[in-house]
Design an enzyme around this catalytic site. Structure first.
Site, PDB file in Angstrom:
ATOM      1  N   LEU A 170       0.849  -1.194   0.000  1.00  0.00           N
ATOM      2  CA  LEU A 170       0.000   0.000   0.000  1.00  0.00           C
ATOM      3  C   LEU A 170       0.884   1.242   0.000  1.00  0.00           C
ATOM      4  O   LEU A 170       1.680   1.448   0.916  1.00  0.00           O
ATOM      5  CB  LEU A 170      -0.914   0.009   1.228  1.00  0.00           C
ATOM      6  N   ARG A 184       1.750  15.051   6.050  1.00  0.00           N
ATOM      7  CA  ARG A 184       2.572  15.571   7.160  1.00  0.00           C
ATOM      8  C   ARG A 184       4.072  15.646   6.841  1.00  0.00           C
ATOM      9  O   ARG A 184       4.860  16.099   7.652  1.00  0.00           O
ATOM     10  CB  ARG A 184       2.338  14.712   8.408  1.00  0.00           C
ATOM     11  N   GLU A 225     -10.025   0.868  15.313  1.00  0.00           N
ATOM     12  CA  GLU A 225      -9.165   2.029  15.041  1.00  0.00           C
ATOM     13  C   GLU A 225      -9.212   2.998  16.210  1.00  0.00           C
ATOM     14  O   GLU A 225     -10.239   3.108  16.890  1.00  0.00           O
ATOM     15  CB  GLU A 225      -9.603   2.720  13.746  1.00  0.00           C
TER      16      GLU A 225
HETATM   17  C1  UD1 Z   1      -3.600   1.767   9.598  1.00  0.00           C
HETATM   18  C2  UD1 Z   1      -4.482   0.694  10.226  1.00  0.00           C
HETATM   19  C3  UD1 Z   1      -4.242   0.664  11.725  1.00  0.00           C
HETATM   20  C4  UD1 Z   1      -2.785   0.426  12.021  1.00  0.00           C
HETATM   21  C5  UD1 Z   1      -1.907   1.455  11.303  1.00  0.00           C
HETATM   22  C6  UD1 Z   1      -0.452   1.075  11.419  1.00  0.00           C
HETATM   23  C7  UD1 Z   1      -6.534   0.554   8.930  1.00  0.00           C
HETATM   24  C8  UD1 Z   1      -7.929   0.974   8.813  1.00  0.00           C
HETATM   25  N1  UD1 Z   1      -5.840   1.014   9.953  1.00  0.00           N
HETATM   26  O1  UD1 Z   1      -4.040   3.006  10.113  1.00  0.00           O
HETATM   27  O2  UD1 Z   1      -5.011  -0.361  12.323  1.00  0.00           O
HETATM   28  O3  UD1 Z   1      -2.533   0.498  13.429  1.00  0.00           O
HETATM   29  O4  UD1 Z   1      -2.227   1.517   9.904  1.00  0.00           O
HETATM   30  O5  UD1 Z   1       0.344   2.102  10.904  1.00  0.00           O
HETATM   31  O6  UD1 Z   1      -6.061  -0.203   8.109  1.00  0.00           O
HETATM   32  N2  UD1 Z   1      -3.156   3.688   2.073  1.00  0.00           N
HETATM   33  C9  UD1 Z   1      -3.450   3.583   0.743  1.00  0.00           C
HETATM   34  N3  UD1 Z   1      -4.691   3.957   0.321  1.00  0.00           N
HETATM   35  C10 UD1 Z   1      -5.639   4.423   1.172  1.00  0.00           C
HETATM   36  C11 UD1 Z   1      -5.307   4.529   2.541  1.00  0.00           C
HETATM   37  C12 UD1 Z   1      -4.047   4.155   2.955  1.00  0.00           C
HETATM   38  O7  UD1 Z   1      -2.633   3.148  -0.066  1.00  0.00           O
HETATM   39  O8  UD1 Z   1      -6.735   4.736   0.718  1.00  0.00           O
HETATM   40  C13 UD1 Z   1      -1.812   3.274   2.524  1.00  0.00           C
HETATM   41  C14 UD1 Z   1      -0.970   4.408   3.086  1.00  0.00           C
HETATM   42  O9  UD1 Z   1      -0.162   4.964   2.090  1.00  0.00           O
HETATM   43  C15 UD1 Z   1      -0.139   3.700   4.150  1.00  0.00           C
HETATM   44  C16 UD1 Z   1      -1.035   2.571   4.604  1.00  0.00           C
HETATM   45  O10 UD1 Z   1      -1.975   2.365   3.589  1.00  0.00           O
HETATM   46  O11 UD1 Z   1       1.035   3.152   3.600  1.00  0.00           O
HETATM   47  C17 UD1 Z   1      -1.737   2.877   5.922  1.00  0.00           C
HETATM   48  O12 UD1 Z   1      -2.535   4.011   5.773  1.00  0.00           O
HETATM   49  P1  UD1 Z   1      -2.735   5.060   6.921  1.00  0.00           P
HETATM   50  O13 UD1 Z   1      -3.642   6.109   6.475  1.00  0.00           O
HETATM   51  O14 UD1 Z   1      -1.418   5.477   7.468  1.00  0.00           O
HETATM   52  O15 UD1 Z   1      -3.492   4.161   8.003  1.00  0.00           O
HETATM   53  P2  UD1 Z   1      -3.639   4.462   9.523  1.00  0.00           P
HETATM   54  O16 UD1 Z   1      -4.801   5.322   9.733  1.00  0.00           O
HETATM   55  O17 UD1 Z   1      -2.356   4.880  10.103  1.00  0.00           O
END
Ligand code: UD1
Ligand code: MG
Length: 457
Positions: A10, A17, A154
Site C-alpha cells: 500500500l 505531514r 481504530e
Molecule cells: C492503519 C491501520 C491501523 C494500524 C496502522 C499502522 C486501517 C484501517 N488502519 O491506520 O489499524 O494500526 O495503519 O500504521 O487499516 N493507504 C493507501 N490507500 C488508502 C489509505 C491508505 O494506499 O486509501 C496506505 C498508506 O499509504 C499507508 C497505509 O496504507 O502506507 C496505511 O494508511 P494510513 O492512512 O497510514 O493508516 P492508519 O490510519 O495509520
C-alpha cells in the site's frame, strides 16, 4: 520457498505531514526511497507477483522503479486501506497467498515476514502486532477472555477501555486471495473516518469462525511507519546505527558509530577506519588497512588497500589504487584514476585524469583531462588549461617529469619524459624529454628607473 505468494504494497498515501511535493514513499532512508526498502524485502520472499497501490504523485514513483517487475495498481480515490486492497483484487493470482505490506514501513524484516507467513493458519489470516508504550493513533487488537482476536478497532473509533490496549495492529497481514475476495466487498464506510477499513475484516472472520493467528513483532522498531520528517530522521539514525553495529561486528573501526552515514552500498576490507562525519553515497569499496579521515564525502569510489584519505576531501566516481594518499582538502572529480602510491594533496583538484604510480601533486593545483606517467612531480599552483571556452584538450606528462611551481600547461600539450619545467612557465608547446624548458619573461633590473614620489602640498 512459498508457492504462489502475491504481495500487495500500500503506497497511495499522500504523506501530507511530510510537507513535501514528493510522494512519501520516495523520501529516503539510508539514501534509498522508503518503498525501495520494502521492495527489497518483498523480493527476497520470491513472490509470484508484487502489486504496488499508488495514488497522487504516482508517476514519479513508477518512474523511479520502472526497471522493477511490479504490477502497478492505481487507487484514484484514497478511501482507506480496505479500498486500497480492493483495487488489487482483479490482479491477484488465483488461489494465492496474499501478504499486505505498507510502503511507508521500510524496515520490516525478512525474518519476521517469513515467520508471519509460516504461522498463517490454512485458509485463515495471520496478523502482525506490536506493543507500543504509546499506542495513540494505532488500531488496537481486541481479544476475548481466551485471548482470541475478535476485532481490530481504530483509535478514532475506540472506546476509552479499548484505547488502553497497548497491543497495536502494524497493518501487515497475510491471508488468502479467496478470503479477500469474499470479505472485502462487505466493507462499509460507517466509521469515524468514513473509510473502508481493511481491519474490519478481522471481526467478520472471527464471526465466521475463520482462524486468525497473531505474531507479536519482537522488535517494535521494524514496524515503525513514517508520517513526518522527525520520524524519518529518527529512523535514519537508528538505521545507520544498526548498519554501523553490523560493520563493527566484522571489524570496521568507527571512532563514533553514531556519526556514520552510508547512503548506498559500502564494502570494506579488514583493519579499515572511518572517522566522523564521513558521508558515503552510491557504491564505495575500501580496501584493507585504509583510513578515511574526518569530514569526507565519497561517492561511487573504489579505494584500494593502505590508502589514507585525510580530512575534508570530496571524491566522486574515481578509482584510488593501493598506497595512495589523498588530502587534506582534495577534490577528486569523476573519471579519475590514481595509480599505486600517487599523492593528491592540499587544495588539489583532479578531473577526468590518470595519475601514474608514485606521482605527486601536493599543493593547490588543477589537473583536468590529463594523463600523467609515473614518478612525476607537479609543483604547487600548476594548472592545466584544458578549456579554451569551446573545446577541451588533453595534457600529457610523461614519466619522471618535474613541473615547477605556478606553471600553466596550455592543452593540448605534452611534457616529455624526465623533462623539467621552470617555475612560472606558461607552456604552449610540447616540452622535450630530459631538458629544462622555461617559458616566462626573463627577470631584468632596470638601471636608472625612478620610483614616482608624491608631491608635497
Ligand atoms: C492503519 C491501520 C491501523 C494500524 C496502522 C499502522 C486501517 C484501517 N488502519 O491506520 O489499524 O494500526 O495503519 O500504521 O487499516 N493507504 C493507501 N490507500 C488508502 C489509505 C491508505 O494506499 O486509501 C496506505 C498508506 O499509504 C499507508 C497505509 O496504507 O502506507 C496505511 O494508511 P494510513 O492512512 O497510514 O493508516 P492508519 O490510519 O495509520
Ligand atoms: Mg499510518
Amino acid at each position: 520457498m512459498i508457492k504462489n505468494l502475491n504481495i500487495v504494497i500500500l503506497a497511495a498515501g499522500k504523506g501530507t505531514r511530510m510537507y513535501s511535493k514528493m510522494p512519501k514513499v520516495l523520501h529516503k532512508l539510508g539514501g534509498k526511497p522508503l518503498l525501495w526498502h520494502v521492495l527489497q524485502t518483498a523480493k527476497s520472499l520470491q513472490p509470484g507477483k508484487i502489486h504496488v497501490i499508488y495514488g497522487e504523485g504516482g508517476d514519479l514513483v513508477r518512474k523511479y522503479f520502472e526497471k522493477d517487475d511490479i504490477n502497478w495498481v492505481e487507487q484514484t480515490k484514497r478511501l482507506g486501506t480496505g479500498h486500497a486492497v480492493m483495487q488489487a483484487l482483479p490482479h491477484l493470482e488465483h488461489a494465492s497467498q496474499v501478504l499486505i505490506l505498507y510502503g511507508d514501513v521500510p524496515l520490516i524484516s525478512l525474518t519476521t515476514l517469513e515467520q508471519l507467513i509460516k504461522n498463517m493458519p490454512e485458509d485463515g489470516l495471520g496478523l502482525l502486532s506490536a506493543k507500543f508504550s504509546d499506542p495513540t493513533g494505532f488500531g488496537r487488537i481486541v481479544r476475548d477472555k481466551s485471548a482470541n482476536i475478535t476485532a481490530i478497532v481504530e483509535h478514532k473509533d475506540a472506546t476509552l477501555v479499548e484505547q488502553k490496549i497497548s497491543e497495536i495492529n502494524t497493518g501487515i497481514l497475510v491471508t488468502t486471495s479467496k478470503i479477500l475476495r469474499n470479505y472485502l466487498p462487505q466493507l462499509h464506510q460507517s466509521n469515524a473516518q468514513g473509510e473502508y477499513y481493511l481491519t474490519d475484516i478481522i471481526a467478520m472472520l472471527h464471526a465466521d469462525g475463520v482462524p486468525i493467528n497473531c505474531l507479536l513483532a519482537s522488535d517494535p522498531e521494524e514496524v515503525v511507519g513514517i508520517n513526518d520528517q522527525k520520524q524519518l530522521a529518527n529512523l535514519e539514525r537508528k538505521y545507520q546505527r544498526a548498519l554501523a553495529d553490523n560493520f563493527m561486528a566484522k571489524g570496521l573501526i568507527l571512532p563514533d558509530p553514531d556519526r556514520f552515514d552510508v547512503r548506498g552500498e559500502l564494502t570494506v576490507g579488514s583493519n579499515v577506519m572511518i572517522d566522523v562525519n564521513v558521508v558515503i553515497e552510491g557504491e564505495v569499496t575500501l580496501g584493507s588497512d585504509t583510513t578515511i579521515g574526518p569530514n569526507n564525502f565519497l561517492k561511487n569510489v573504489q579505494i584500494g588497500e593502505n590508502v589514507t584519505v585525510k580530512a575534508n576531501c570530496v571524491i566522486e566516481n574515481a578509482v584510488i589504487s593501493d598506497d595512495c594518499i589523498v588530502g587534506p582538502f582534495a577534490r577528486i572529480r569523476p573519471n579519475t584514476f590514481l595509480d599505486q602510491g600517487a599523492h593528491v594533496g592540499n587544495f588539489a583538484e583532479v578531473k577526468n585524469s590518470k595519475i601514474g604510480k608514485n606521482s605527486k601533486t601536493h599543493h593547490v593545483s588543477y589537473l583536468g583531462d590529463t594523463i600523467i606517467g609515473s614518478d612525476v612531480n607537479i609543483g604547487a599552483g600548476t594548472i592545466t588549461c584544458n578549456y579554451n571556452g569551446v573545446d577541451k584538450y588533453q595534457t600529457v606528462i610523461e614519466d619522471g617529469a618535474f613541473v615547477g611551481s605556478n606553471t600553466s600547461l596550455v592543452a593540448p600539450v605534452t611534457i616529455g619524459k624526465s623533462a623539467v619545467i621552470g617555475a612560472g612557465s606558461v607552456i604552449t608547446q610540447d616540452a622535450p624529454q630530459d631538458k629544462l624548458t622555461v617559458a616566462r619573461a626573463k627577470q631584468a633590473t632596470i638601471d636608472g628607473w625612478q620610483r614616482k614620489k608624491k608631491k608635497k602640498k
